[in-house]
Design an enzyme around this catalytic site. Structure first.
Site, PDB file in Angstrom:
ATOM      1  N   HIS A 169      -4.027   6.774   1.120  1.00 45.40           N
ATOM      2  CA  HIS A 169      -4.364   5.264   0.771  1.00 45.40           C
ATOM      3  C   HIS A 169      -5.745   4.975   1.315  1.00 45.40           C
ATOM      4  O   HIS A 169      -6.187   5.367   2.478  1.00 45.40           O
ATOM      5  CB  HIS A 169      -3.168   4.422   1.553  1.00 45.40           C
ATOM      6  CG  HIS A 169      -3.709   2.887   1.287  1.00 45.40           C
ATOM      7  ND1 HIS A 169      -3.626   2.330   0.073  1.00 45.40           N
ATOM      8  CD2 HIS A 169      -4.098   1.779   2.034  1.00 45.40           C
ATOM      9  CE1 HIS A 169      -4.026   1.092   0.218  1.00 45.40           C
ATOM     10  NE2 HIS A 169      -4.236   0.783   1.231  1.00 45.40           N
ATOM     11  N   CYS A 209       0.779  -1.363   0.042  1.00 43.31           N
ATOM     12  CA  CYS A 209       0.009   0.029  -0.089  1.00 43.31           C
ATOM     13  C   CYS A 209       0.709   1.358  -0.034  1.00 43.31           C
ATOM     14  O   CYS A 209       0.470   2.356  -0.421  1.00 43.31           O
ATOM     15  CB  CYS A 209      -0.992  -0.180   1.163  1.00 43.31           C
ATOM     16  SG  CYS A 209      -2.127  -1.371   1.223  1.00 43.31           S
ATOM     17  N   ASN A 261     -10.001  -1.316  -1.560  1.00 45.62           N
ATOM     18  CA  ASN A 261      -8.563  -1.254  -1.418  1.00 45.62           C
ATOM     19  C   ASN A 261      -7.826  -1.702  -2.671  1.00 45.62           C
ATOM     20  O   ASN A 261      -7.646  -2.917  -2.885  1.00 45.62           O
ATOM     21  CB  ASN A 261      -8.129  -1.861  -0.119  1.00 45.62           C
ATOM     22  CG  ASN A 261      -6.579  -1.787   0.056  1.00 45.62           C
ATOM     23  OD1 ASN A 261      -6.090  -1.306  -0.645  1.00 45.62           O
ATOM     24  ND2 ASN A 261      -6.134  -2.195   1.458  1.00 45.62           N
TER      25      ASN A 261
HETATM   26  N1  ACO Z   1     -19.426 -10.262   6.221  1.00 42.85           N
HETATM   27  C1  ACO Z   1     -19.841 -10.503   7.572  1.00 42.85           C
HETATM   28  N2  ACO Z   1     -19.026 -10.628   8.799  1.00 42.85           N
HETATM   29  C2  ACO Z   1     -17.876 -10.544   8.360  1.00 42.85           C
HETATM   30  C3  ACO Z   1     -17.349 -10.447   7.187  1.00 42.85           C
HETATM   31  C4  ACO Z   1     -18.198 -10.209   5.808  1.00 42.85           C
HETATM   32  N3  ACO Z   1     -17.782 -10.132   4.880  1.00 42.85           N
HETATM   33  N4  ACO Z   1     -15.900 -10.432   7.214  1.00 42.85           N
HETATM   34  C5  ACO Z   1     -15.729 -10.522   8.786  1.00 42.85           C
HETATM   35  N5  ACO Z   1     -16.740 -10.536   9.164  1.00 42.85           N
HETATM   36  C6  ACO Z   1     -17.144 -10.988  10.716  1.00 42.85           C
HETATM   37  C7  ACO Z   1     -15.940 -11.469  11.337  1.00 42.85           C
HETATM   38  O1  ACO Z   1     -16.067 -13.007  11.097  1.00 42.85           O
HETATM   39  C8  ACO Z   1     -16.142 -11.116  12.721  1.00 42.85           C
HETATM   40  O2  ACO Z   1     -17.045 -12.221  13.197  1.00 42.85           O
HETATM   41  P1  ACO Z   1     -17.005 -12.815  14.790  1.00 42.85           P
HETATM   42  O3  ACO Z   1     -16.851 -11.665  15.662  1.00 42.85           O
HETATM   43  O4  ACO Z   1     -18.066 -13.611  14.931  1.00 42.85           O
HETATM   44  O5  ACO Z   1     -15.494 -13.621  14.853  1.00 42.85           O
HETATM   45  C9  ACO Z   1     -16.658 -10.063  12.917  1.00 42.85           C
HETATM   46  O6  ACO Z   1     -17.179  -9.811  11.247  1.00 42.85           O
HETATM   47  C10 ACO Z   1     -16.087  -8.660  13.213  1.00 42.85           C
HETATM   48  O7  ACO Z   1     -14.587  -8.834  12.846  1.00 42.85           O
HETATM   49  P2  ACO Z   1     -13.599  -7.759  13.335  1.00 42.85           P
HETATM   50  O8  ACO Z   1     -12.096  -8.195  12.806  1.00 42.85           O
HETATM   51  O9  ACO Z   1     -13.869  -7.493  14.894  1.00 42.85           O
HETATM   52  O10 ACO Z   1     -13.915  -6.629  12.470  1.00 42.85           O
HETATM   53  P3  ACO Z   1     -13.274  -5.087  12.380  1.00 42.85           P
HETATM   54  O11 ACO Z   1     -14.300  -4.129  12.859  1.00 42.85           O
HETATM   55  O12 ACO Z   1     -11.963  -5.118  12.932  1.00 42.85           O
HETATM   56  O13 ACO Z   1     -12.972  -4.759  10.863  1.00 42.85           O
HETATM   57  C11 ACO Z   1     -11.424  -4.898   9.277  1.00 42.85           C
HETATM   58  C12 ACO Z   1     -12.280  -5.844  10.058  1.00 42.85           C
HETATM   59  C13 ACO Z   1     -12.448  -4.244   8.107  1.00 42.85           C
HETATM   60  C14 ACO Z   1     -10.753  -5.903   8.404  1.00 42.85           C
HETATM   61  C15 ACO Z   1     -10.668  -3.856   9.839  1.00 42.85           C
HETATM   62  O14 ACO Z   1      -9.865  -4.581  10.817  1.00 42.85           O
HETATM   63  C16 ACO Z   1      -9.737  -3.081   8.976  1.00 42.85           C
HETATM   64  O15 ACO Z   1     -10.184  -2.368   8.128  1.00 42.85           O
HETATM   65  N6  ACO Z   1      -8.381  -3.453   9.033  1.00 42.85           N
HETATM   66  C17 ACO Z   1      -7.079  -2.425   8.263  1.00 42.85           C
HETATM   67  C18 ACO Z   1      -7.137  -2.898   6.877  1.00 42.85           C
HETATM   68  C19 ACO Z   1      -5.975  -2.242   6.259  1.00 42.85           C
HETATM   69  O16 ACO Z   1      -5.688  -1.185   6.672  1.00 42.85           O
HETATM   70  N7  ACO Z   1      -4.976  -2.732   5.710  1.00 42.85           N
HETATM   71  C20 ACO Z   1      -3.815  -2.387   5.183  1.00 42.85           C
HETATM   72  C21 ACO Z   1      -3.677  -2.262   3.970  1.00 42.85           C
HETATM   73  S1  ACO Z   1      -3.762  -3.582   2.970  1.00 42.85           S
HETATM   74  C22 ACO Z   1      -2.165  -3.999   2.266  1.00 42.85           C
HETATM   75  O17 ACO Z   1      -1.122  -3.513   2.374  1.00 42.85           O
HETATM   76  C23 ACO Z   1      -1.923  -5.302   1.593  1.00 42.85           C
END
Ligand code: ACO
Length: 343
Positions: free
Chosen positions: A270, A117, A300
């Site tokens: 980003h 990223c 993303n």
């Molecule tokens: N549909 C429904 N539920 C889902 C989905 C989906 N598509 N995906 C995940 N969930 C569920 C999970 O299974 C979890 O369920 P559980 O609590 O029963 O286990 C629940 O949703 C909550 O998951 P969390 O991990 O608590 O969700 P969070 O609010 O943290 O959001 C996310 C997750 C969106 C990935 C967030 O953490 C995020 O944006 N992280 C940063 C991503 C990022 O910055 N990436 C960097 C760049 S990428 C790169 O460099 C390649």
């Protein structure tokens, strides 16, 4: 007295033709479209068709042709190609070489950057250095991703798969003579400074392990189809670092140049999660409207995200020559960076 600097002289982007909505994803995995929208801000992303022959370099070439035209130069005036991607055409050679072939350019150096990223901003800093050192007059910098081919499209991969999109952005970085090179007073178009960081302690928290030499053999049979053969992410940890590092490195860039957040006309960041954009605005102390968002439409797109954002802001009339722009990114590695420039 004039000063040799570099500027972004042309910008363009390209995406595959098909948008995939959160709802569409229910046809191949258990996913809740409302969860995706509420937790990430993403409504849709572009994915190449499964049977499409498009490659990362091919999509990058589409954006490059347009960026070169907008820069007002001929292809044979380019001196270097820098290609940032995490989804290369092949393990080797680098996609920059494939791109060179697509564009029909011979002989100039072409290399790939693997800073995910943060790749576009790492590339921008390198292009700037080559131009300011007098070694290049025009550098083609491309961020391109076809991520859809490597994502786990079963329910097991839903937390990662829903986030990522395909896309390409290209920028031509060209030499320019500026009269006033003081970032506090100048309204001329030039790259001001870049601030790069990495912390390999977190390398395994966001990674695509196979194929790779971490494995006993390059691409072991037992990993084919296993979760390790797809991108894996500790989402919450990445989120917590991103919301700290992106404001921090942006403030570092501003402070280094005697500027304040209120001096910035547009933040083109980003895009990983709308909530990261919102927290960024709060931490830096600027209005939400100054933080340009493309996450709703593109998801993303990793290394392509910032040049797609610049091109989209240009199309929407949000970006005009002379504006002070700040870009920041955070991603796998962990790597993070910020750049300041007058558009
Ligand atoms: N549909 C429904 N539920 C889902 C989905 C989906 N598509 N995906 C995940 N969930 C569920 C999970 O299974 C979890 O369920 P559980 O609590 O029963 O286990 C629940 O949703 C909550 O998951 P969390 O991990 O608590 O969700 P969070 O609010 O943290 O959001 C996310 C997750 C969106 C990935 C967030 O953490 C995020 O944006 N992280 C940063 C991503 C990022 O910055 N990436 C960097 C760049 S990428 C790169 O460099 C390649």
């Amino acid at each position: 007295m004039s000063h040799l600097r570099a500027r972004i002289s042309g910008i363009a982007s390209a995406v595959p033709p098909d948008a995939v909505t959160n709802e569409d994803m229910r046809s191949f995995m258990e996913t809740d479209p409302k969860w995706v929208l509420q937790r990430t801000g993403i409504r849709q992303r572009y994915w190449a068709r499964e049977d499409a022959e498009v490659t990362t370099a091919g999509l990058g070439a589409e954006a490059s042709r347009l960026a070169i035209e907008r820069a007002g130069i001929r292809r044979d005036e380019l001196d270097m190609i820098i290609f940032a991607t995490l989804s290369p055409d092949a393990v080797y050679p680098g996609s920059g070489c494939f791109l060179q072939e697509h564009l029909g350019i011979e002989g100039i150096p072409a290399f790939d950057l693997r800073q995910q990223c943060a790749g576009f901003l790492y590339g921008l800093s390198m292009a700037d250095l080559y131009v300011r050192a007098g070694q290049c007059r025009h550098v083609l910098l491309v961020g391109s991703e076809i991520q859809s081919k490597a994502l786990d499209k079963s329910t097991r991969g839903r937390d990662v798969t829903v986030l990522f999109g395909d896309g390409a952005g290209a920028a031509v970085i060209s030499a320019v003579e500026v009269q006033d090179a003081d970032p506090r007073t100048s309204k001329e178009s030039f790259l001001i400074s870049h601030h790069l960081h990495a912390d390999g302690k977190y390398a395994t928290e966001l990674m695509h392990r196979s194929p790779g030499t971490m494995n006993r053999i390059w691409n072991p049979d037992e990993l084919v189809g296993a979760k390790e053969s797809y991108p894996q992410m500790n989402g919450r940890l990445v989120f917590n670092h991103a919301v700290r590092r992106m404001p921090e490195v942006t403030l570092e860039a501003l402070e280094a140049n005697g500027l304040a957040p209120s001096d910035v006309d547009l933040f083109v960041l980003h895009q990983a999660n709308k909530r990261i954009n919102d927290k960024f605005a709060k931490a830096v102390g600027v209005e939400d409207e100054k933080v340009f968002s493309t996450i709703e439409t593109y998801g993303n797109t990793t290394a392509a995200t910032i040049p797609i954002g610049l091109d989209e802001a240009r199309k929407q009339g949000r970006l005009e020559r002379g504006m002070l722009v700040a870009s920041a990114a955070f991603g796998a590695g962990f790597t993070w960076a910020a750049s300041l420039y007058r558009w």
